[in-house]
Design a protein around this motif. Structure first.
Motif, short mmCIF file in Angstrom:
data_model
loop_
_atom_site.label_atom_id
_atom_site.label_comp_id
_atom_site.label_asym_id
_atom_site.label_seq_id
_atom_site.Cartn_x
_atom_site.Cartn_y
_atom_site.Cartn_z
N HIS A 53 21.18 -39.66 -0.41
CA HIS A 53 21.42 -40.88 -1.18
C HIS A 53 21.71 -42.22 -0.30
O HIS A 53 20.65 -42.37 0.71
N SER A 54 22.64 -42.94 -0.15
CA SER A 54 22.90 -44.13 0.73
C SER A 54 23.96 -43.86 1.70
O SER A 54 24.57 -44.74 2.42
N GLN A 55 24.10 -42.62 2.31
CA GLN A 55 25.31 -42.02 3.06
C GLN A 55 24.46 -41.18 4.00
O GLN A 55 23.75 -40.56 3.68
N LEU A 56 25.18 -41.10 5.29
CA LEU A 56 24.50 -40.26 6.30
C LEU A 56 25.98 -39.89 7.15
O LEU A 56 26.78 -40.41 7.33
N ARG A 57 25.69 -38.76 7.93
CA ARG A 57 26.77 -38.47 8.87
C ARG A 57 26.23 -37.88 10.01
O ARG A 57 24.88 -37.36 9.89
N PHE A 58 27.04 -37.93 11.30
CA PHE A 58 26.33 -37.36 12.43
C PHE A 58 27.52 -37.28 13.53
O PHE A 58 28.37 -37.96 13.43
N ARG A 59 27.27 -36.55 14.48
CA ARG A 59 28.27 -36.38 15.71
C ARG A 59 27.50 -37.54 16.89
O ARG A 59 26.53 -37.48 16.87
N TRP A 60 28.55 -38.00 17.42
CA TRP A 60 28.12 -38.77 18.55
C TRP A 60 28.93 -38.28 19.99
O TRP A 60 30.16 -37.89 19.72
N GLY A 61 28.66 -38.62 21.22
CA GLY A 61 29.56 -38.47 22.45
C GLY A 61 29.30 -39.78 23.07
O GLY A 61 28.52 -40.68 22.92
N LEU A 62 30.48 -39.92 23.96
CA LEU A 62 30.81 -41.21 24.67
C LEU A 62 30.94 -40.76 26.20
O LEU A 62 31.90 -39.76 26.29
#
Length: 120
Positions: free
Chosen positions: A74-83
């Motif tokens: 739909h209009s949503q998403l998820r993801f992992r990130w690193g810094l």
């Protein structure tokens, strides 16, 4: 929705500075954007830019990268990130959920921190 493109714009915003950052925020983030994570809760473009600048000051020379795949519906998403420093295993790892507005701009961000170094 091009979920990978949204995440790239999101990470580019966090990695950019000055006028380039302002341009990315104007282009990819809804004016009424709300951003919430365990360390911050802000709304609007100016507050978001100030938050990003604070992260740059706290973690000089570090960049945000995507960790893994993007999951979206739909209009949503998820993801992992690193810094962390470019080319090095990230010292901070998080998980964000983005909700997009009707124009495909980032309207709402819910962030979670999975790995944070002591003293950060």
């Amino acid at each position: 929705m091009n979920a990978n493109g949204v995440v790239e714009a999101y990470l580019s915003t966090w990695n950019s500075e000055g006028e380039h950052r302002a341009k990315l925020i104007d282009e990819h983030w809804a004016p009424e954007v709300a951003y919430t994570d365990p360390l911050a809760e802000v709304s609007g473009h100016a507050a978001l830019a100030e938050l990003i600048e604070g992260v740059h000051q706290q973690f000089p020379g570090c960049v945000f990268t995507r960790v893994g795949d993007v999951d979206a519906h739909h209009s949503q998403l998820r993801f992992r990130w690193g810094l962390g420093p470019e080319g090095v295993e990230p010292s901070v790892v998080g998980f964000d959920v983005l909700v997009l507005d009707g124009d495909g701009r980032i309207l709402d961000v819910r962030g979670f921190l999975d790995k944070v170094p002591a003293g950060a």
